[in-house]
Design a protein around this motif. Structure first.
Motif, PDB file in Angstrom:
ATOM      1  N   PHE A 189       4.636  -5.511  -5.968  1.00 40.51           N
ATOM      2  CA  PHE A 189       5.180  -5.792  -7.292  1.00 40.51           C
ATOM      3  C   PHE A 189       6.614  -5.296  -7.371  1.00 40.51           C
ATOM      4  O   PHE A 189       6.876  -4.124  -7.141  1.00 40.51           O
ATOM      5  N   TYR A 190       7.544  -6.222  -7.715  1.00 46.18           N
ATOM      6  CA  TYR A 190       8.978  -5.926  -7.696  1.00 46.18           C
ATOM      7  C   TYR A 190       9.578  -5.655  -9.068  1.00 46.18           C
ATOM      8  O   TYR A 190      10.538  -4.901  -9.172  1.00 46.18           O
ATOM      9  N   GLU A 191       9.088  -6.312 -10.106  1.00 48.98           N
ATOM     10  CA  GLU A 191       9.687  -6.221 -11.431  1.00 48.98           C
ATOM     11  C   GLU A 191       8.598  -6.107 -12.492  1.00 48.98           C
ATOM     12  O   GLU A 191       7.458  -6.493 -12.257  1.00 48.98           O
ATOM     13  N   THR A 192       8.973  -5.613 -13.668  1.00 46.69           N
ATOM     14  CA  THR A 192       8.020  -5.521 -14.768  1.00 46.69           C
ATOM     15  C   THR A 192       7.742  -6.910 -15.346  1.00 46.69           C
ATOM     16  O   THR A 192       8.561  -7.814 -15.234  1.00 46.69           O
ATOM     17  N   GLY A 193       6.564  -7.052 -15.922  1.00 47.50           N
ATOM     18  CA  GLY A 193       6.190  -8.311 -16.555  1.00 47.50           C
ATOM     19  C   GLY A 193       4.753  -8.680 -16.242  1.00 47.50           C
ATOM     20  O   GLY A 193       3.986  -7.873 -15.716  1.00 47.50           O
ATOM     21  N   GLU A 194       4.393  -9.921 -16.567  1.00 47.81           N
ATOM     22  CA  GLU A 194       3.049 -10.417 -16.286  1.00 47.81           C
ATOM     23  C   GLU A 194       3.083 -11.304 -15.051  1.00 47.81           C
ATOM     24  O   GLU A 194       3.916 -12.206 -14.950  1.00 47.81           O
ATOM     25  N   VAL A 195       2.179 -11.037 -14.133  1.00 49.92           N
ATOM     26  CA  VAL A 195       2.069 -11.796 -12.890  1.00 49.92           C
ATOM     27  C   VAL A 195       0.720 -12.493 -12.889  1.00 49.92           C
ATOM     28  O   VAL A 195      -0.309 -11.879 -13.178  1.00 49.92           O
ATOM     29  N   MET A 196       0.731 -13.778 -12.559  1.00 46.25           N
ATOM     30  CA  MET A 196      -0.512 -14.519 -12.380  1.00 46.25           C
ATOM     31  C   MET A 196      -0.802 -14.484 -10.881  1.00 46.25           C
ATOM     32  O   MET A 196      -0.035 -15.007 -10.078  1.00 46.25           O
ATOM     33  N   LEU A 197      -1.891 -13.822 -10.532  1.00 52.24           N
ATOM     34  CA  LEU A 197      -2.284 -13.690  -9.140  1.00 52.24           C
ATOM     35  C   LEU A 197      -3.415 -14.665  -8.878  1.00 52.24           C
ATOM     36  O   LEU A 197      -4.341 -14.770  -9.691  1.00 52.24           O
ATOM     37  N   GLY A 198      -3.330 -15.378  -7.774  1.00 53.70           N
ATOM     38  CA  GLY A 198      -4.356 -16.371  -7.483  1.00 53.70           C
ATOM     39  C   GLY A 198      -4.755 -16.400  -6.026  1.00 53.70           C
ATOM     40  O   GLY A 198      -4.010 -15.980  -5.144  1.00 53.70           O
ATOM     41  N   ALA A 199      -5.961 -16.921  -5.805  1.00 55.17           N
ATOM     42  CA  ALA A 199      -6.480 -17.146  -4.464  1.00 55.17           C
ATOM     43  C   ALA A 199      -7.201 -18.485  -4.477  1.00 55.17           C
ATOM     44  O   ALA A 199      -7.819 -18.850  -5.477  1.00 55.17           O
ATOM     45  N   ILE A 200      -7.129 -19.190  -3.359  1.00 49.02           N
ATOM     46  CA  ILE A 200      -7.843 -20.452  -3.232  1.00 49.02           C
ATOM     47  C   ILE A 200      -8.894 -20.272  -2.150  1.00 49.02           C
ATOM     48  O   ILE A 200      -8.589 -19.897  -1.020  1.00 49.02           O
ATOM     49  N   VAL A 201     -10.145 -20.516  -2.536  1.00 51.45           N
ATOM     50  CA  VAL A 201     -11.271 -20.380  -1.621  1.00 51.45           C
ATOM     51  C   VAL A 201     -12.073 -21.683  -1.689  1.00 51.45           C
ATOM     52  O   VAL A 201     -12.481 -22.089  -2.780  1.00 51.45           O
ATOM     53  N   PHE A 203      -1.431 -16.169  -3.749  1.00 50.87           N
ATOM     54  CA  PHE A 203      -0.109 -16.380  -4.318  1.00 50.87           C
ATOM     55  C   PHE A 203       0.051 -15.567  -5.587  1.00 50.87           C
ATOM     56  O   PHE A 203      -0.929 -15.184  -6.223  1.00 50.87           O
ATOM     57  N   ALA A 204       1.314 -15.287  -5.915  1.00 51.41           N
ATOM     58  CA  ALA A 204       1.662 -14.561  -7.138  1.00 51.41           C
ATOM     59  C   ALA A 204       2.792 -15.322  -7.818  1.00 51.41           C
ATOM     60  O   ALA A 204       3.763 -15.711  -7.171  1.00 51.41           O
ATOM     61  N   VAL A 205       2.632 -15.565  -9.118  1.00 46.82           N
ATOM     62  CA  VAL A 205       3.618 -16.315  -9.884  1.00 46.82           C
ATOM     63  C   VAL A 205       3.990 -15.501 -11.114  1.00 46.82           C
ATOM     64  O   VAL A 205       3.085 -14.989 -11.771  1.00 46.82           O
ATOM     65  N   PRO A 206       5.226 -15.353 -11.479  1.00 46.28           N
ATOM     66  CA  PRO A 206       6.426 -15.886 -10.858  1.00 46.28           C
ATOM     67  C   PRO A 206       6.766 -15.140  -9.571  1.00 46.28           C
ATOM     68  O   PRO A 206       6.507 -13.939  -9.438  1.00 46.28           O
ATOM     69  N   PHE A 207       7.363 -15.853  -8.650  1.00 44.99           N
ATOM     70  CA  PHE A 207       7.630 -15.335  -7.315  1.00 44.99           C
ATOM     71  C   PHE A 207       8.639 -14.196  -7.299  1.00 44.99           C
ATOM     72  O   PHE A 207       8.650 -13.406  -6.359  1.00 44.99           O
ATOM     73  N   ASP A 208       9.489 -14.103  -8.320  1.00 46.31           N
ATOM     74  CA  ASP A 208      10.488 -13.040  -8.337  1.00 46.31           C
ATOM     75  C   ASP A 208       9.935 -11.710  -8.842  1.00 46.31           C
ATOM     76  O   ASP A 208      10.581 -10.683  -8.732  1.00 46.31           O
ATOM     77  N   LEU A 209       8.696 -11.703  -9.370  1.00 46.53           N
ATOM     78  CA  LEU A 209       8.090 -10.448  -9.844  1.00 46.53           C
ATOM     79  C   LEU A 209       7.167  -9.815  -8.815  1.00 46.53           C
ATOM     80  O   LEU A 209       6.970  -8.601  -8.816  1.00 46.53           O
ATOM     81  N   ALA A 210       6.558 -10.643  -7.958  1.00 41.36           N
ATOM     82  CA  ALA A 210       5.593 -10.115  -6.991  1.00 41.36           C
ATOM     83  C   ALA A 210       5.476 -11.050  -5.802  1.00 41.36           C
ATOM     84  O   ALA A 210       5.816 -12.231  -5.880  1.00 41.36           O
ATOM     85  N   LYS A 211       4.962 -10.501  -4.705  1.00 39.70           N
ATOM     86  CA  LYS A 211       4.734 -11.291  -3.496  1.00 39.70           C
ATOM     87  C   LYS A 211       3.341 -10.990  -2.974  1.00 39.70           C
ATOM     88  O   LYS A 211       2.967  -9.826  -2.819  1.00 39.70           O
ATOM     89  N   ALA A 212       2.573 -12.056  -2.705  1.00 41.34           N
ATOM     90  CA  ALA A 212       1.222 -11.907  -2.169  1.00 41.34           C
ATOM     91  C   ALA A 212       1.228 -12.194  -0.676  1.00 41.34           C
ATOM     92  O   ALA A 212       1.783 -13.203  -0.227  1.00 41.34           O
ATOM     93  N   GLY A 213       0.600 -11.309   0.098  1.00 42.35           N
ATOM     94  CA  GLY A 213       0.470 -11.520   1.531  1.00 42.35           C
ATOM     95  C   GLY A 213      -0.796 -12.296   1.846  1.00 42.35           C
ATOM     96  O   GLY A 213      -1.665 -12.489   0.991  1.00 42.35           O
ATOM     97  N   ASP A 214      -0.920 -12.742   3.087  1.00 47.63           N
ATOM     98  CA  ASP A 214      -2.081 -13.530   3.524  1.00 47.63           C
ATOM     99  C   ASP A 214      -3.401 -12.782   3.403  1.00 47.63           C
ATOM    100  O   ASP A 214      -4.455 -13.393   3.289  1.00 47.63           O
ATOM    101  N   ASP A 215      -3.347 -11.445   3.422  1.00 48.54           N
ATOM    102  CA  ASP A 215      -4.572 -10.644   3.360  1.00 48.54           C
ATOM    103  C   ASP A 215      -4.922 -10.200   1.937  1.00 48.54           C
ATOM    104  O   ASP A 215      -5.859  -9.440   1.736  1.00 48.54           O
ATOM    105  N   GLY A 216      -4.155 -10.669   0.934  1.00 47.79           N
ATOM    106  CA  GLY A 216      -4.426 -10.292  -0.452  1.00 47.79           C
ATOM    107  C   GLY A 216      -3.667  -9.064  -0.919  1.00 47.79           C
ATOM    108  O   GLY A 216      -3.844  -8.621  -2.048  1.00 47.79           O
ATOM    109  N   THR A 217      -2.799  -8.515  -0.069  1.00 48.48           N
ATOM    110  CA  THR A 217      -1.982  -7.377  -0.476  1.00 48.48           C
ATOM    111  C   THR A 217      -0.787  -7.901  -1.265  1.00 48.48           C
ATOM    112  O   THR A 217      -0.065  -8.770  -0.796  1.00 48.48           O
ATOM    113  N   VAL A 218      -0.602  -7.359  -2.470  1.00 49.23           N
ATOM    114  CA  VAL A 218       0.462  -7.827  -3.346  1.00 49.23           C
ATOM    115  C   VAL A 218       1.446  -6.687  -3.592  1.00 49.23           C
ATOM    116  O   VAL A 218       1.039  -5.564  -3.869  1.00 49.23           O
TER     117      VAL A 218
END
Length: 154
Positions: free
Chosen positions: A94-106, A77-92
């Protein structure tokens, strides 16, 4: 982390934990217990990214001794959702400038990295054509528009 980002991440983690718990309860008992996930390392850690770029990230789970575990991320997942989108395979993407918190749950454990997204670089400058003829010694105002490689105005 601003309150909005914290609440979004907290809700996402609660939902994933609930899904993981129900999936574990429905699965047959394993023959050998697996080591618990202690840390998640997401790489690359400090990528230089611009708006419009895509990058594939990887997540590696480790136990308390630092040994790599053979578990894959259940969610990216990538937060905030309006700045970036994370795919199921970890491909992200990036749509807008700013800071994105990227995460994975394992293995039910989250791992995070912060990614700074910069504006897309200028690839060309377009100048509007003149509306009237320019006479010798005359003055006119040119209207330039900086554009990215995708043609978007910058």
């Amino acid at each position: 982390m601003p309150l909005r980002k914290f609440l979004i991440v907290a809700c996402l983690l609660a939902g994933v934990t609930a899904m993981s718990s129900s999936a574990i309860a429905q699965s047959p008992a394993a023959t050998a217990p697996q080591a618990a996930v202690k840390t998640i390392e997401i790489t690359p850690t400090n990528p230089e990214l611009s708006v419009g770029q895509k990058l594939k990230f990887t997540a590696v789970a480790k136990d308390a001794s630092g040994n790599v575990l053979n578990e894959k991320p259940s969610v990216w997942f990538a937060v905030p959702f309006d700045l970036a989108k994370a795919g199921d395979d970890g491909t992200v993407t990036f749509y807008e400038t700013g800071e994105v918190m990227l995460g994975a749950i394992v293995g039910g454990k989250p791992g995070f990295i912060k990614v700074t997204v910069k504006p897309a670089p200028v690839a060309r400058i377009d100048i509007e054509p003149l509306k009237t003829a320019l006479v010798v010694g005359g003055i006119t105002k040119l209207m330039p528009t900086a554009r990215t490689s995708g043609g978007d105005p910058r």
